[in-house]
Design a protein around this motif. Structure first.
Motif, PDB file in Angstrom:
ATOM      1  N   CYS A   1       0.838  -1.201   0.000  1.00  0.00           N
ATOM      2  CA  CYS A   1       0.000   0.000   0.000  1.00  0.00           C
ATOM      3  C   CYS A   1       0.874   1.252   0.000  1.00  0.00           C
ATOM      4  CB  CYS A   1      -0.923   0.013   1.218  1.00  0.00           C
ATOM      5  SG  CYS A   1      -2.400  -1.006   1.088  1.00  0.00           S
ATOM      6  N   ASP A   2       1.882   1.262   0.867  1.00  0.00           N
ATOM      7  CA  ASP A   2       2.781   2.412   0.936  1.00  0.00           C
ATOM      8  C   ASP A   2       3.527   2.607  -0.387  1.00  0.00           C
ATOM      9  OD1 ASP A   2       2.452   3.538   3.560  1.00  0.00           O
ATOM     10  OD2 ASP A   2       3.400   1.764   4.385  1.00  0.00           O
ATOM     11  N   LEU A   3       4.013   1.513  -0.966  1.00  0.00           N
ATOM     12  CA  LEU A   3       4.749   1.617  -2.221  1.00  0.00           C
ATOM     13  C   LEU A   3       3.866   2.149  -3.344  1.00  0.00           C
ATOM     14  CD1 LEU A   3       6.959  -1.600  -2.202  1.00  0.00           C
ATOM     15  CD2 LEU A   3       7.771   0.749  -2.457  1.00  0.00           C
ATOM     16  N   PHE A   4       2.657   1.645  -3.438  1.00  0.00           N
ATOM     17  CA  PHE A   4       1.753   2.112  -4.489  1.00  0.00           C
ATOM     18  C   PHE A   4       1.448   3.596  -4.314  1.00  0.00           C
ATOM     19  CE2 PHE A   4      -0.395  -1.599  -6.760  1.00  0.00           C
ATOM     20  CZ  PHE A   4       0.653  -2.467  -6.519  1.00  0.00           C
ATOM     21  N   VAL A   5       1.161   3.996  -3.089  1.00  0.00           N
ATOM     22  CA  VAL A   5       0.806   5.391  -2.831  1.00  0.00           C
ATOM     23  C   VAL A   5       2.005   6.316  -3.042  1.00  0.00           C
ATOM     24  CG1 VAL A   5       0.121   7.011  -1.013  1.00  0.00           C
ATOM     25  CG2 VAL A   5      -1.113   4.858  -1.306  1.00  0.00           C
ATOM     26  N   LEU A   6       3.192   5.873  -2.618  1.00  0.00           N
ATOM     27  CA  LEU A   6       4.387   6.698  -2.779  1.00  0.00           C
ATOM     28  C   LEU A   6       4.782   6.871  -4.243  1.00  0.00           C
ATOM     29  CD1 LEU A   6       6.631   5.411   0.171  1.00  0.00           C
ATOM     30  CD2 LEU A   6       5.518   7.651  -0.028  1.00  0.00           C
ATOM     31  N   SER A   7       4.222   6.064  -5.121  1.00  0.00           N
ATOM     32  CA  SER A   7       4.504   6.257  -6.545  1.00  0.00           C
ATOM     33  C   SER A   7       3.815   7.502  -7.084  1.00  0.00           C
ATOM     34  CB  SER A   7       4.038   5.035  -7.346  1.00  0.00           C
ATOM     35  OG  SER A   7       2.615   4.973  -7.409  1.00  0.00           O
ATOM     36  N   SER A   8       2.837   8.022  -6.309  1.00  0.00           N
ATOM     37  CA  SER A   8       2.067   9.178  -6.763  1.00  0.00           C
ATOM     38  C   SER A   8       2.188  10.382  -5.838  1.00  0.00           C
ATOM     39  CB  SER A   8       0.589   8.785  -6.893  1.00  0.00           C
ATOM     40  OG  SER A   8      -0.214   9.879  -7.256  1.00  0.00           O
ATOM     41  N   LEU A   9       2.398  10.131  -4.547  1.00  0.00           N
ATOM     42  CA  LEU A   9       2.434  11.205  -3.563  1.00  0.00           C
ATOM     43  C   LEU A   9       3.769  11.237  -2.838  1.00  0.00           C
ATOM     44  CD1 LEU A   9      -1.063  10.804  -1.865  1.00  0.00           C
ATOM     45  CD2 LEU A   9      -0.460  12.323  -3.762  1.00  0.00           C
ATOM     46  N   GLU A  10       4.082  12.395  -2.257  1.00  0.00           N
ATOM     47  CA  GLU A  10       5.233  12.487  -1.373  1.00  0.00           C
ATOM     48  C   GLU A  10       4.896  11.849  -0.033  1.00  0.00           C
ATOM     49  OE1 GLU A  10       8.236  13.532  -2.152  1.00  0.00           O
ATOM     50  OE2 GLU A  10       7.554  13.889  -4.214  1.00  0.00           O
ATOM     51  N   GLU A  11       5.928  11.518   0.726  1.00  0.00           N
ATOM     52  CA  GLU A  11       5.754  10.734   1.952  1.00  0.00           C
ATOM     53  C   GLU A  11       4.794  11.380   2.936  1.00  0.00           C
ATOM     54  OE1 GLU A  11       8.513   8.788   5.518  1.00  0.00           O
ATOM     55  OE2 GLU A  11       9.420  10.016   3.930  1.00  0.00           O
ATOM     56  N   ASN A  12       4.870  12.683   3.145  1.00  0.00           N
ATOM     57  CA  ASN A  12       4.069  13.358   4.164  1.00  0.00           C
ATOM     58  C   ASN A  12       2.840  14.048   3.588  1.00  0.00           C
ATOM     59  OD1 ASN A  12       5.896  12.670   6.293  1.00  0.00           O
ATOM     60  ND2 ASN A  12       7.261  14.318   5.605  1.00  0.00           N
TER      61      ASN A  12
END
Length: 240
Positions: free
Chosen positions: A136-147
């Motif tokens: 989930c984190d990897l997929f989301v981080l492909s589009s958004l910055e960490e914070n």
């Protein structure tokens, strides 16, 4: 309890056979295109299977698009894919053929096959729930910055799809054999440290930003799942 678990596994196998009868009617190995275009009977049947799994077409396409080309397996990773392909047609020694199971289909999708190798590594050290959250984190981080403040909402959106994906890969591949070989003895002998799922995802993201470079990993103890993942996905020179 054991009977209930076995029944659940057999139910998952039966649903996977339903998917097997649909996706193999199309030679297209791009999961996102198969579902997004919905231009063939095979695509429509895949959509029906997704509906039975309570996965909507928009949720599936949205999630899998985020996951495309986040990483690629190296030669070691490709060997894992070969092993997973060889074992994905069997279920607990029952020789139950499931050639179109979603987990195996992902392995053949060049843009998403990294999911199979990544999960094979993670499940050596952690339960499936860890794999779900890390992916989930990897997929989301492909589009958004960490914070980014939108990250929690995006994770909630992709988690149901990723959970089904992890279950399928787990059932049809990694759960049947040891997906990856043991690490070299010199690494296995080191003191081991395990990362939280979100830290592992962030580390993988950082590594991918350095793609095609040589890599020096300096650590006080062996961050085992990160080292293992790097050995199966890094294409430069790696020094630990």
């Amino acid at each position: 309890m054991a009977e209930g678990t076995n029944s659940q596994r057999l139910d998952q196998a039966a649903r996977s056979i339903d998917l097997a009868s649909t996706v193999l009617k199309s030679s297209n190995l791009d999961l996102v295109s198969i579902v997004a275009q919905a231009s063939t009977k095979a695509a429509n049947e895949v959509l029906e299977w997704l509906a039975r799994e309570k996965i909507s077409k928009p949720a599936f396409v949205y999630t899998m698009t985020l996951g495309q080309n986040i990483a690629q397996p190296n030669l070691n990773g490709l060997q894992v894919l070969e092993q997973l392909e060889q074992t994905s047609s069997k279920l607990y020694g029952m020789h139950l053929i499931m050639p179109g199971a979603l987990g195996r289909k992902i392995i053949y999708d060049e843009q998403l096959r990294w999911v199979g190798t990544t999960e094979a590594v993670i499940l050596k050290y952690h339960p499936p729930s860890y794999a779900v959250e890390a992916l989930c984190d990897l997929f989301v981080l492909s589009s958004l910055e960490e914070n980014d403040a939108r990250a929690p909402a995006m994770k909630a959106r992709v988690r149901p799809v990723i959970s089904k994906m992890v279950d399928s890969v787990h059932l049809h591949t990694t759960n049947m054999v040891q997906g990856t070989k043991p690490l070299p003895a010199c690494l296995e002998a080191l003191p081991k440290h395990y990362l939280p799922n979100f830290t592992l995802a962030d580390a993988i993201r950082t590594l991918q930003s350095l793609e095609k470079s040589d890599l020096l990993m300096k650590m006080d103890c062996c961050v085992i799942e990160l080292v293992d993942w790097t050995l199966h996905h890094w294409n430069g020179t790696l020094t630990i």
